[in-house]
Design an enzyme around this catalytic site. Structure first.
Site, short mmCIF file in Angstrom:
data_model
loop_
_atom_site.label_atom_id
_atom_site.label_comp_id
_atom_site.label_asym_id
_atom_site.label_seq_id
_atom_site.Cartn_x
_atom_site.Cartn_y
_atom_site.Cartn_z
N TYR A 104 0.86 -1.20 0.00
CA TYR A 104 0.00 0.00 0.00
C TYR A 104 0.89 1.25 0.00
CZ TYR A 104 -3.59 3.23 1.68
OH TYR A 104 -4.45 4.27 1.83
N ASP A 176 -0.22 -7.68 6.35
CA ASP A 176 -1.31 -6.73 6.18
C ASP A 176 -2.42 -7.50 5.44
OD1 ASP A 176 -3.14 -4.86 5.23
OD2 ASP A 176 -1.62 -3.33 4.86
N LYS A 201 -11.69 -0.63 5.33
CA LYS A 201 -12.05 -1.21 4.04
C LYS A 201 -13.12 -2.28 4.22
CE LYS A 201 -8.75 1.47 2.62
NZ LYS A 201 -7.37 1.00 2.49
C1 LIG Z 1 -6.16 1.39 2.97
C2 LIG Z 1 -5.03 0.48 3.30
C3 LIG Z 1 -4.16 0.75 4.36
C4 LIG Z 1 -4.30 2.01 5.20
O1 LIG Z 1 -5.48 2.03 5.91
P1 LIG Z 1 -6.20 3.40 6.36
O2 LIG Z 1 -7.34 2.92 7.18
O3 LIG Z 1 -6.58 4.14 5.13
O4 LIG Z 1 -5.17 4.15 7.16
C5 LIG Z 1 -3.15 -0.14 4.63
N1 LIG Z 1 -2.97 -1.26 3.88
C6 LIG Z 1 -3.79 -1.55 2.86
C7 LIG Z 1 -3.56 -2.80 2.08
C8 LIG Z 1 -4.84 -0.70 2.53
O5 LIG Z 1 -5.65 -0.99 1.49
#
Ligand SMILES: *Cc1c(COP(=O)(O)O)cnc(C)c1O
Length: 390
Positions: A104, A176, A201
């Site tokens: 990301y 992640d 998300k």
């Molecule tokens: C959106 C996202 C993040 C960051 O998350 P936020 O809630 O926007 O801070 C980290 N890793 C991935 C894979 C993401 O899609």
């Protein structure tokens, strides 16, 4: 001025209890006496101050824990807050971190700019080949950070190879799991030490709460992540936690439905004239097809990417011809969203650097939502034919 109304009245007594988790915005909690306060701190027997923890964060963490097969998860104010906690809580100057080379965007920035500024060196390597990760390791490598499915190219990391490497070398493996979610992949079942999420998300799922989650399997590490969260102040808002809990209740149903639709949409896109490439783990022509089964099983997920012929003019025509599909750089919403990496997440790269990872002007990422699949397919047909005639 009447003094009495500023005094908090006791919560009304009721022999019944609310069915829904109450929203608790209180920042402070009153204790009975200094001994009681001692117990709160020593035994964690009560809430004290919301930055240190509050009931809505606890309830949400416990639910995500259950999905991940974890315990003691820590909710933070964003996904980046969760990743920040892991770094700030567990690393020190002189350590080295290896990250996937397609993380990301903000995670990449942390790796390439912010950690080095704090004296923590980093190396990026291709996680679709554990040997590349291995080649990047140093004696002082403390941590490996990977995403299971890369954004936006939908490549699948060599998770088994990387987990074995991390275990053999005593390096912490941080996954992640935002894209894959515990429905698609449970990092602790595959040897990960730490799981992080952007709860913003798919888990919360309605684009109305910004939150993160981090958990370590080892309680001692988990405590350090928690301390970083409350010391650096990544505490989440109770209201966001409350909204996210509400969203989480339908997460599994939403994920399953969106995944089936994504599989159908991928199939339909592959047949549309003008589409040069479709990337979804369900497809036999996926570049990591031989790894899909061992990593994702039969859970290809709701994220797909595709490419159309033509440059920026075709890309503009495509998004304009699909006004009901939100053109927005996010994912995991109940509605389908479309993003264009060349003008958003990957805009800082040169065209040549983008081309190297397969991101052209005609490359789009789709986060499939809950719409009727036939409607979506028709909308994409119209959008792609508009791109062709641009
Ligand atoms: C959106 C996202 C993040 C960051 O998350 P936020 O809630 O926007 O801070 C980290 N890793 C991935 C894979 C993401 O899609």
């Amino acid at each position: 001025m009447s003094e009495s109304i500023v005094r908090r009245t006791p919560w009304p007594k009721s022999s019944s209890r609310p069915v829904v988790t109450p929203l608790q915005p209180s920042v402070v909690y009153a204790s009975p006496d200094p001994d009681g306060l001692d117990r709160q701190y020593d035994e964690g027997s009560g809430y004290t101050y919301a930055r240190e923890g509050h009931p809505n964060a606890t309830v949400l963490a416990q639910k995500i824990d259950r999905l991940e097969g974890a315990s003691g998860g820590i909710i933070s104010g964003s996904g980046m807050g969760a990743i920040g906690n892991v770094f700030l809580g567990l690393l020190k100057a002189g350590d080295h971190v290896v990250g996937g080379d397609q993380l990301y965007g903000r995670s990449l920035r942390l790796m390439t700019e912010d950690l080095p500024r704090l004296g923590i060196e980093t190396t990026l390597a291709d996680p679709t080949d554990a040997r590349r990760i291995e080649a990047a390791l140093r004696p002082e490598t403390k941590m490996i950070l990977v995403e299971v499915v890369s954004n936006p190219t939908i490549r699948i990391a060599d998770m088994d190879g990387i987990a074995k490497l991390a275990r053999d070398r005593g390096i912490l493996l941080v996954v992640d799991n935002t894209f894959t979610t515990p429905r698609g992949y449970r990092p602790f079942d595959h040897g990960a030490d730490i799981v992080v999420h952007s709860v913003t998300k798919l888990l919360a799922g309605h684009s109305d709460a910004t939150l993160g989650y981090a958990v370590a399997r080892d309680p001692a590490l988990n405590e350090k992540i928690y301390v970083a969260n409350v010391t650096w102040g990544f505490t989440p808002s109770p209201f966001d936690c409350w909204l996210a809990e509400r969203g989480l209740h339908s997460f599994e149903l939403r994920y399953d439905r969106a995944e089936v639709t994504a599989t159908r949409l991928a199939e339909a896109l592959a047949k549309m004239p003008g589409v040069t490439r479709v990337l979804h783990p369900s497809r036999p022509d996926h570049p990591d097809h031989n790894r899909v089964q061992s990593v994702l099983g039969d859970r290809p997920g709701n994220m797909l990417s595709f490419e159309v012929e033509g440059g920026r003019a075709a890309a503009n025509a495509l998004t304009r011809a699909a006004p009901d599909i939100a053109f927005a750089p996010t994912l995991g919403d109940v509605g389908t969203t479309l993003s264009h990496p060349a003008s958003s997440s990957h805009r800082a790269l040169t065209e040549a650097a983008r081309a190297e990872i397969g991101i052209s002007e005609g490359f789009f990422r789709v986060s499939v939502g809950l719409e009727d699949p036939e409607l979506l397919i028709r909308e994409f047909e119209d959008a792609i034919s508009a791109a062709r005639s641009a």
